[in-house]
Design an enzyme around this catalytic site. Structure first.
Site: not given
Ligand code: AMP
Length: 114
Positions: A100, A102
């Site tokens: 993903h 950001h």
């Molecule tokens: P990463 O740490 O780069 O894998 O980013 C994962 C991101 O997903 C984090 O910023 C979380 O806050 C976000 N996240 C986790 N669960 C959800 C969800 N159900 N809806 C939206 N964002 C989420």
């Protein structure tokens, strides 16, 4: 250790998300724990566990994710600038095992990151 793939549940509609983009190759939605006034995640529909798993066959898809991120930055008012982040695997701070981008903006962003 990477958690289970919560993004798959968003893709299948099992859990809700605030979508800002949806097409045949990717979706984008607001991060549940925003780190900036605008914090959106752009994810491919196809599961790619982490950035290190990318192959030459993924080039067009990755390009598409970036074009969508640029479109969303315009739509979400980030004309002053923004940051794209890809966390890769445990040491890179990745928690969800689904590639993903950001998209962060709406406040000054310091450098280097933590
Ligand atoms: P990463 O740490 O780069 O894998 O980013 C994962 C991101 O997903 C984090 O910023 C979380 O806050 C976000 N996240 C986790 N669960 C959800 C969800 N159900 N809806 C939206 N964002 C989420």
């Amino acid at each position: 250790m990477l958690a289970s793939n919560v993004f798959l549940k968003i893709l299948t509609g099992e859990i809700p998300a605030r979508l800002v983009h949806d097409d045949e190759r990717c979706v984008a939605f607001h991060d549940a724990n925003p780190q900036a006034p605008v914090h959106v995640l752009v994810i491919p529909r196809r599961v790619i566990r982490t950035h290190a798993d990318l192959t030459p066959e993924d080039a067009a898809l990755v390009g598409h994710l970036h074009v969508v991120a640029a479109k969303l930055a315009r739509e979400l008012g980030l004309e002053a600038g923004y940051r794209l982040v890809v966390n890769c695997d445990d040491a890179g701070g990745q928690t969800v095992p689904h590639l993903h981008l950001h998209l962060l903006g709406g406040r000054p962003l310091g450098w280097p990151p933590g």
